[in-house]
Design an enzyme around this catalytic site. Structure first.
Site, short mmCIF file in Angstrom:
data_model
loop_
_atom_site.label_atom_id
_atom_site.label_comp_id
_atom_site.label_asym_id
_atom_site.label_seq_id
_atom_site.Cartn_x
_atom_site.Cartn_y
_atom_site.Cartn_z
N ASP A 82 77.52 -26.83 14.48
CA ASP A 82 77.60 -26.02 15.69
C ASP A 82 76.98 -24.64 15.45
OD1 ASP A 82 79.29 -25.72 18.44
OD2 ASP A 82 79.27 -23.83 17.34
N TYR B 260 74.42 -16.48 17.40
CA TYR B 260 74.78 -16.38 15.99
C TYR B 260 73.60 -15.93 15.13
CZ TYR B 260 78.64 -19.55 17.42
OH TYR B 260 79.70 -20.16 18.04
N LYS C 2 73.90 -23.09 21.84
CA LYS C 2 74.38 -22.45 23.09
C LYS C 2 73.44 -21.30 23.42
CE LYS C 2 78.86 -22.87 20.75
NZ LYS C 2 78.51 -22.49 19.37
N HIS D 43 77.10 -20.64 26.82
CA HIS D 43 78.00 -20.05 25.81
C HIS D 43 79.23 -19.38 26.44
CE1 HIS D 43 77.95 -18.38 21.45
NE2 HIS D 43 79.18 -18.59 21.85
N LEU E 144 91.37 -23.10 13.16
CA LEU E 144 92.35 -22.75 12.11
C LEU E 144 92.97 -21.39 12.36
CD1 LEU E 144 90.31 -23.94 8.98
CD2 LEU E 144 92.22 -25.13 10.09
N ILE F 61 85.90 -27.47 15.08
CA ILE F 61 84.70 -27.10 14.30
C ILE F 61 85.04 -25.93 13.37
CG2 ILE F 61 82.87 -28.06 15.73
CD1 ILE F 61 82.72 -25.28 17.15
N LYS G 44 84.95 -23.28 10.51
CA LYS G 44 83.89 -22.68 9.70
C LYS G 44 84.41 -22.48 8.29
CE LYS G 44 82.23 -18.93 7.50
NZ LYS G 44 82.95 -18.03 6.56
N SER G 45 83.66 -22.93 7.33
CA SER G 45 83.93 -22.53 5.96
C SER G 45 82.61 -22.45 5.22
CB SER G 45 84.88 -23.49 5.24
OG SER G 45 85.10 -23.00 3.92
N ARG H 285 86.92 -25.85 0.46
CA ARG H 285 87.52 -25.86 1.81
C ARG H 285 86.70 -26.73 2.76
NH1 ARG H 285 89.15 -20.55 0.11
NH2 ARG H 285 87.29 -19.55 0.93
N ASN I 248 88.51 -29.72 4.69
CA ASN I 248 88.52 -29.80 6.16
C ASN I 248 87.99 -31.15 6.64
OD1 ASN I 248 89.51 -27.23 6.05
ND2 ASN I 248 87.62 -26.22 6.67
#
Ligand code: A2P
Length: 280
Positions: A51, A56, A81, A114, A195, A234, A236-237, A242, A246
């Site tokens: 994603d 971003y 997006k 978005h 999370l 989704i 993020k790490s 991790r 996940n």
């Protein structure tokens, strides 16, 4: 560098028959260099949904990571997006072309508005622009992000239904009102910051107790809470352990009591971004 992944997330079928992985990798706030590294690693582990977003500023890195991974393009589900400046039928064609160029791809799997930016009031046109992209084969599915019921209703009134609505959702932010609308309309719920940004949520006794019982981590319990309800989280790490943890969050089942105890963490969060006010 491709190896055999230990696990691949199962898929959910969107309203138009397209299969979407039931868990993916969020890439905010990675920069291009980090996104390239982490995306390649994640794909190697078995992630199949990535994603990103124009906003971003890491679509180039995401594309680079995809190519470096060696996983065939058609096995990866890429979401991006676009920002509010493109909210018109023509603007969305330009936004999509620019994203494809940055990603180095000739289609994306899912394109999202978005933020609705209701003050600008052009998200309906933006959605109509995405319908054209779908017909042209530049996107395989279309959806919204951060839409509330009232924003979705404007689309429904014109016979338009997003395949996905990606919203801020975790046990503290249960979002039952909009999730109910998704269920009624067959829209897949995708959870951003699933999370709770790894804050106080991961210390909640209800979550720690379930983690203890199942021999899992708090993060895995929270992700299972999402996927057991049919949500697509989704997380993020950027950390290899991790990332793996996940992805490996499917092989156990939370009981009805555990699910209810975690859902009971829902609360009003005055700091939550309000998509009637915030947007870009
Ligand atoms: P990191 O990249 O160092 O792993 P969210 O997706 O809810 O916004 O959360 C993202 C945050 O949670 C990031 O800071 C990420 O840090 C952290 N995070 C991701 N996965 C885990 C995990 N399994 N356990 C603890 N923290 C995690």
């Amino acid at each position: 560098m491709m190896s055999t992944p230990s696990s691949l997330a199962p898929t959910v079928t969107l309203g138009n028959g397209v299969a979407m992985p039931r868990l993916g990798l969020g890439t905010w706030p990675m920069d291009d260099a980090q996104a390239a590294r982490v995306v390649a690693r994640a794909l190697d582990m078995g992630y199949r949904l990535i994603d990103t977003a124009e906003n971003y500023r890491n679509e180039r890195g995401v594309g680079e990571g995809l190519r470096a991974s060696g996983v065939p393009r058609e096995q990866v589900f890429v979401t991006t997006k676009f920002n509010k400046q493109w909210h018109s039928v023509e603007g969305v064609q330009q936004a999509c072309d620019a994203s494809l160029q940055r990603l180095g791809l000739d289609y994306v799997d899912l394109l999202l508005v978005h933020w609705p930016n209701p003050d600008q009031d052009r998200y309906v046109e933006a959605f109509q622009g995405m319908v054209r992209l779908l017909e042209a084969g530049k996107v395989r599915a279309i959806g919204t992000s951060n839409f509330k019921h009232a924003h979705l209703q404007r689309l429904f009134d014109l016979g338009l239904v997003p395949h996905v609505n990606q919203i801020h959702l975790d046990p503290y932010h249960g979002r039952s009102d909009v999730v109910q609308v998704h269920r009624e309309r067959g829209i897949v719920t995708e959870s951003w910051s699933p999370l709770g940004r790894a804050g106080a949520l991961l210390q909640e006794p209800a979550i720690l107790a379930a983690a203890e019982r199942h021999g899992r981590t708090a993060a895995q319990v929270v992700l299972r809470w999402h996927t057991q309800q049919g949500y697509v989280p989704i997380p993020k790490s950027a950390d290899p352990l991790r990332l793996q943890q996940n992805l490996d969050s499917f092989g156990f089942t939370l009981s009805d009591e555990e699910m209810a105890a975690i859902s009971a963490l829902d609360r009003v969060d005055p700091a939550m971004l309000d998509s009637d006010v915030f947007g870009h």
